[in-house]
Design an enzyme around this catalytic site. Sequence first.
Site, PDB file in Angstrom:
ATOM      1  N   ARG F 100       0.826  -1.215   0.000  1.00 40.86           N
ATOM      2  CA  ARG F 100       0.000   0.000   0.000  1.00 40.86           C
ATOM      3  C   ARG F 100       0.860   1.265   0.000  1.00 40.86           C
ATOM      4  O   ARG F 100       0.563   2.239  -0.695  1.00 40.86           O
ATOM      5  CB  ARG F 100      -0.959  -0.045   1.211  1.00 40.86           C
ATOM      6  CG  ARG F 100      -1.862   1.149   1.460  1.00 40.86           C
ATOM      7  CD  ARG F 100      -2.670   1.700   0.294  1.00 40.86           C
ATOM      8  NE  ARG F 100      -3.210   0.761  -0.624  1.00 40.86           N
ATOM      9  CZ  ARG F 100      -3.312   0.996  -1.933  1.00 40.86           C
ATOM     10  NH1 ARG F 100      -2.953   2.152  -2.465  1.00 40.86           N
ATOM     11  NH2 ARG F 100      -3.782   0.074  -2.737  1.00 40.86           N
ATOM     12  N   LYS F 135       2.478  24.925  -3.557  1.00 37.39           N
ATOM     13  CA  LYS F 135       1.218  24.331  -3.106  1.00 37.39           C
ATOM     14  C   LYS F 135       1.263  22.808  -3.213  1.00 37.39           C
ATOM     15  O   LYS F 135       0.465  22.186  -3.923  1.00 37.39           O
ATOM     16  CB  LYS F 135       0.047  24.917  -3.917  1.00 37.39           C
ATOM     17  CG  LYS F 135      -0.117  26.423  -3.702  1.00 37.39           C
ATOM     18  CD  LYS F 135      -1.261  27.019  -4.515  1.00 37.39           C
ATOM     19  CE  LYS F 135      -1.397  28.513  -4.210  1.00 37.39           C
ATOM     20  NZ  LYS F 135      -2.469  29.159  -4.975  1.00 37.39           N
ATOM     21  N   LYS F 167       5.552  38.982  -2.809  1.00 37.19           N
ATOM     22  CA  LYS F 167       4.149  38.730  -3.121  1.00 37.19           C
ATOM     23  C   LYS F 167       3.269  39.877  -2.618  1.00 37.19           C
ATOM     24  O   LYS F 167       3.737  40.784  -1.925  1.00 37.19           O
ATOM     25  CB  LYS F 167       3.715  37.396  -2.518  1.00 37.19           C
ATOM     26  CG  LYS F 167       4.635  36.236  -2.927  1.00 37.19           C
ATOM     27  CD  LYS F 167       3.996  34.903  -2.748  1.00 37.19           C
ATOM     28  CE  LYS F 167       2.919  34.678  -3.798  1.00 37.19           C
ATOM     29  NZ  LYS F 167       2.379  33.312  -3.763  1.00 37.19           N
ATOM     30  N   GLU F 197       5.523  40.101  -7.689  1.00 41.42           N
ATOM     31  CA  GLU F 197       4.165  39.852  -8.177  1.00 41.42           C
ATOM     32  C   GLU F 197       3.476  41.199  -8.429  1.00 41.42           C
ATOM     33  O   GLU F 197       3.520  42.082  -7.577  1.00 41.42           O
ATOM     34  CB  GLU F 197       3.428  39.076  -7.065  1.00 41.42           C
ATOM     35  CG  GLU F 197       2.000  38.716  -7.360  1.00 41.42           C
ATOM     36  CD  GLU F 197       1.377  37.929  -6.196  1.00 41.42           C
ATOM     37  OE1 GLU F 197       2.018  36.988  -5.674  1.00 41.42           O
ATOM     38  OE2 GLU F 197       0.263  38.285  -5.793  1.00 41.42           O
ATOM     39  N   ASP F 218      -0.079  38.459 -11.921  1.00 38.76           N
ATOM     40  CA  ASP F 218      -0.964  37.649 -11.099  1.00 38.76           C
ATOM     41  C   ASP F 218      -2.423  37.868 -11.454  1.00 38.76           C
ATOM     42  O   ASP F 218      -2.942  38.987 -11.338  1.00 38.76           O
ATOM     43  CB  ASP F 218      -0.734  37.979  -9.621  1.00 38.76           C
ATOM     44  CG  ASP F 218      -1.471  36.994  -8.728  1.00 38.76           C
ATOM     45  OD1 ASP F 218      -1.362  35.772  -8.985  1.00 38.76           O
ATOM     46  OD2 ASP F 218      -2.146  37.439  -7.784  1.00 38.76           O
TER      47      ASP F 218
END
Lengths: 285, 285, 285, 285, 285, 285
Positions: F100, F135, F167, F197, F218
Amino acid sequence: MAKIDYAIVDNILLNVLLEDIGSGDVTTSALIPEKHVSNAVIIAKGDFILAGLPFAERIFKLTDRNIKFRAVKKDGSRIKAKTIIAKISGNTGNLLMAERTALNFLQRLSGIATLTDKYVQSVKGLKVKITDTRKTAPGLRFFDKYAVRTGGGSNHRYGLFDGVLIKDNHIAALGGVGKAVKLARAKVHHLFNIEVEVKNIPEVKEALSSGANVIMLDNMNIDMMKRAVSIIRQKNSDVLIEASGNVTFENVRSIGETGVDLISIGALTHSAPAADVSMKISSGK
Amino acid sequence: MAKIDYAIVDNILLNVLLEDIGSGDVTTSALIPEKHVSNAVIIAKGDFILAGLPFAERIFKLTDRNIKFRAVKKDGSRIKAKTIIAKISGNTGNLLMAERTALNFLQRLSGIATLTDKYVQSVKGLKVKITDTRKTAPGLRFFDKYAVRTGGGSNHRYGLFDGVLIKDNHIAALGGVGKAVKLARAKVHHLFNIEVEVKNIPEVKEALSSGANVIMLDNMNIDMMKRAVSIIRQKNSDVLIEASGNVTFENVRSIGETGVDLISIGALTHSAPAADVSMKISSGK
Amino acid sequence: MAKIDYAIVDNILLNVLLEDIGSGDVTTSALIPEKHVSNAVIIAKGDFILAGLPFAERIFKLTDRNIKFRAVKKDGSRIKAKTIIAKISGNTGNLLMAERTALNFLQRLSGIATLTDKYVQSVKGLKVKITDTRKTAPGLRFFDKYAVRTGGGSNHRYGLFDGVLIKDNHIAALGGVGKAVKLARAKVHHLFNIEVEVKNIPEVKEALSSGANVIMLDNMNIDMMKRAVSIIRQKNSDVLIEASGNVTFENVRSIGETGVDLISIGALTHSAPAADVSMKISSGK
Amino acid sequence: MAKIDYAIVDNILLNVLLEDIGSGDVTTSALIPEKHVSNAVIIAKGDFILAGLPFAERIFKLTDRNIKFRAVKKDGSRIKAKTIIAKISGNTGNLLMAERTALNFLQRLSGIATLTDKYVQSVKGLKVKITDTRKTAPGLRFFDKYAVRTGGGSNHRYGLFDGVLIKDNHIAALGGVGKAVKLARAKVHHLFNIEVEVKNIPEVKEALSSGANVIMLDNMNIDMMKRAVSIIRQKNSDVLIEASGNVTFENVRSIGETGVDLISIGALTHSAPAADVSMKISSGK
Amino acid sequence: MAKIDYAIVDNILLNVLLEDIGSGDVTTSALIPEKHVSNAVIIAKGDFILAGLPFAERIFKLTDRNIKFRAVKKDGSRIKAKTIIAKISGNTGNLLMAERTALNFLQRLSGIATLTDKYVQSVKGLKVKITDTRKTAPGLRFFDKYAVRTGGGSNHRYGLFDGVLIKDNHIAALGGVGKAVKLARAKVHHLFNIEVEVKNIPEVKEALSSGANVIMLDNMNIDMMKRAVSIIRQKNSDVLIEASGNVTFENVRSIGETGVDLISIGALTHSAPAADVSMKISSGK
Amino acid sequence: MAKIDYAIVDNILLNVLLEDIGSGDVTTSALIPEKHVSNAVIIAKGDFILAGLPFAERIFKLTDRNIKFRAVKKDGSRIKAKTIIAKISGNTGNLLMAERTALNFLQRLSGIATLTDKYVQSVKGLKVKITDTRKTAPGLRFFDKYAVRTGGGSNHRYGLFDGVLIKDNHIAALGGVGKAVKLARAKVHHLFNIEVEVKNIPEVKEALSSGANVIMLDNMNIDMMKRAVSIIRQKNSDVLIEASGNVTFENVRSIGETGVDLISIGALTHSAPAADVSMKISSGK
């Protein structure tokens, strides 16, 4: 306890909690409402010398820092059956998760302290010390040695790193007590004494003349021990004498009366029966 | 043993070795020439059921992968005093560094297997199983439970995560055997049975009617146990019955004869006296 | 080296490799073809006493077990600039990933060995020993103390756990040299000697009469040292004498000539300039 | 400091404390009563730039969270001998257990900051930056690089993972400066610049025309450096120039005057003599 | 949450934070003044069932215990796009360091809860349970299974250790459903039920007659499932039935209507699309 | 793979194995004879790009080093349903314990590679790169980013430590794109580029004039993107342009056609459906 002690001890206690809890306490999480709180007591179910209560407390705190733990008795106390040792209150689920782990420490350490105390009482009035050995439960030396002290015993070296003890196998590999003692003295740092294990009178003499600081009489009968003590004391009053091997309640006082300084007993930590102790939830809501 | 087992076990064994060795074995590094090699034996000094030899071997290998270890006896064998259990050869310093740690495992696990075997022999001919509990030495559950199996016993659940056992404290917190059993059944996953601890006949009946799969008779006398077994068997032949509490060599057979399926005994792992075993260097150069 | 040593040392070496490599060597993985192999040498760029080569080898092996590492020189050798110390071959990317970590050990440990050797040469012909202290780089005590031995020095205690040394702050907290020595003797296990730090002649006398085994003369000038040695030697020929504090190349021989047994020098491990050593890829494909 | 920093740093600090304390401080636990408290100071015994005080504080707190630590001076301050740096109070035994570990950090980091400061002062008025290298003490890069910043220096890349630096061995394996620069640009992610090490004028030109963002002049003499700078500046004013190799107090200013942007110096972290700093217990009870 | 849960979870969360932060957040430490503080919100950018908020909170707290975190919504809530889920305030640098790690948990766990909820809604009104499998993201089983519960699903066994499930590969290796069930019953401890996977009607019958407690119908079509359910229910009303394999939104209700007790769906944890959620700094100084 | 990679990866793989195995595989140890060996295959049950096979192999080896694992296909290959991917043989119990965990890696990583490949195919012929983001699944970034490369994508920075990306939240806290870019350039080490960004045309211009090396557009629509690209290209041909936010199969080619250099897509690692893959035991004894 300094926090650095906590760092050492907590790490072990957490691992032991995880050993029991694993992916979760399936019974408790099914049954006990999340916010249920209880009062509980730790209670003796037999007579013993208490040891390990600070570790039990720490286990409850590691499980849930909001659990209140009030020690009613102190480590080293003589406990009678049915005595309340500590009162605890807090989240019921967390009390139940910590219960077995805390009791497993208490039952083991109190068992060791109780057995140690029996040996210490057996030589009462003599100036000999009862000491432990390295025959502890794997991973629990810190705790086992604490329990021996709590029971009135003395600690021998902690491990291979903090004391020089030349044993039969070293001598077998090296070919002679005297040679071994001298070599050790030349090689180890100046803050160590040299202890050597001997099994007969010629080895006693060899140890003595090679400058050993401590002589361990291994598995000798009482007569040979007496002769050994007499030979050593005549020659050098500073040398310490340790008796080791096959010590029982029957012979421990006779051994002490030979005049040895220390009697080391493996059974203190490898064969002490557990003390009988349990936790009872007295009320909750 | 799969390597994943090694990963679990090795981690513990290494920590235990480091507990003893710390910053180094000062005696051995002073005395034993770096390339000195020896033959040694592990030898019984008393009678016992052997358990733990694969772990002892692993300890020597972890210390020095070049040490040769030949098992002469197998775990589960009945060993008589003076029997050679294993023959070892390799670097003398490394043999001596591993010696105590390996023996500490052997003496503990063989002690547990030997005590387990005595209980198993006491119920010979009956179909009852002798099982352990969670009263193991902290951190050593994997090994203690292995030793119980080696001595012919059965394992109860490993920890809080792999079995549902509703105990007195759960019931105290929750207010009733039947309610607890039903709640557990509704909440835990479908692969678990539900075991519940009961202390008298009304609780036996409540457990039975609430659908418990296993009923633990806690601290009952023989007569009450007989009644409980009879009530349970009449109602549901699939329910398993476990006896628990104050089991001794004196009463274990009588308990077994009541017809219970399992007798669980904490002493197997918390009060087994150590087996007497040592290592002797037989020759070296 | 026993594997248990590897277990201790490898853990540190791996952490140090990861400190440098983190999420990957971005330069090397961009530039070097995955299967490219090279020959390389580790080469001295200055004169020094070599120390740490087995650890450098281990670093390469931990990075890639297939790297071949052939030591041309041995730890403890006097190395001249431009000497080849080791020849290495294997996967180029892995050689480059290990390079800096291996060199960082070599440059530090060889630096310590070289400085130790200079002090040892300065007291040549005297029977005094040059020893280190606990003033090592954090986390590197095992390696720093190895380098001191490699340079011909002796090790003092490893840490707080393997030797009793009563220092000024203990005495300040406790109120007197003599009281401290007696208390230590009564409390610590029988395998330890007791060393005490003294800063003037009255303290020397107090240490001597309280039964100290080792007396450390802290920051005394040569004259006071001479008086201290003379007082100690007259009273007890077994007591060892250590000189400590402000030891320099200028005064180390004079200190040795006072007749002390040990001179401890913090600079050996906290201020040794690094040896100059580098790795060169000689050919590859 | 965010707690996540603590998580990284604490782990190292705890390991270093354990390196020293091991199974316990045998001297302190024998001598100092369990509840004895003291005031103490950390005091300079020489002149230096202070660095590492927050880590020293953290070490005391990790040993005993109840110790009070008041910084009298701040990291980056110029400290004169005999200046009190911090005032500490708390449990005496715990102060003594933490003392050496805290001082070992302070002496190392202040030593690095002090050496860095000397180089920074040597190029005062020029716009060149003094930077460190990866030649740090194994396991201490986080701390060593902090000390360089505290002494007024700049950090080069932290490790192999956060900057592209093509060195002689990469070029040797790959066969040419230009090829290496172009390959790196194509392969590494778009947030990296490309730095390349060159050792002569043809390589300077090759680096320049291949689009390197930073050119490191390795082990060049002042004249060659001047020519290199002039060639680079004429062609591309955005390219940064780093000088590296054999930097000393004697030549550092001349190097700076060639117009390079950065001078990297391994000695900052591998050969800084320790600062002299100690702890004194001033009063206790 | 008990602290022991924190011990398990925190360890994972810290490792995940370190995975992202490594040697430091270079952008944030360059840009944000050390003492800058901000208010921020976690805000939904799509519709979903919220799951993981306590872990997100814990991540912020582990990064900086002084961050204030106020949950506006609770796990299990249906969230609409643009809803504020939590309000956070504290040190800006630390908020930014924790942001991505916290969001990565929230987006994954809310995604799983949302997908689970869709399946649960699809069988609304039926008494069948939707359960997860062991097909979780490596290392995240604790969290993935939490998200399934949050979405209204039930957990199957946690791992290989807390439930007996005989699968096709066991049967292939062993040679028959019935033999496998009986062997399992004889060998595993008495607190486990026995579940077995079957793929056709003869195996259903074999499972049933061998005493399996749970029968898993693997990859059967609806018709075969109906027959299987009917056969099982006629014979033994206590046996639980699980459907498994190729479950989709299209067929899940039909499967539920066959009368099975459980439907297990790997996609819940291996193929749930992430929820869209972000953090916005609303004001700061 | 260098062993240092193994050190990083193995540690994770072992933890994941232990997550599943815990205190033991109760089904397998009950059913499968200890020495039973089998042949097995890993087989595709759907179409996908294979990724993760070396990790699957490593999982089997970590479970049992004697398992033979023969890769039939290579990572990066297009696999059709029913294709055999690898042939494995060895101890049956160990194969089943690893199954598994190995499949969980394969299904996740192949899913990511497959999704990445679809995006890469969508921009075929354009020179734009498809890149991942941070992410990733918590704890699996190393593996997730590997899968993206295997599917033909490019990696963005690994974490917060190896790339500067300013950012929206940095800008919000700091008050302006231009100020942020300049501050970053002054503060971070010279081997980093600066990416910022921007969300509208004025910010594009500000980024450009402040000297940003990479500009991230963005959440712009196609028209604004085109204008942004045109403005940037006119001013500085070296600046890289990244598109980010709401990328779908529908719009990815149009985005690529605007002339951006990079398109980053979070879904690659947070929303890829798992590939369907299983293990079948084909024969055993």
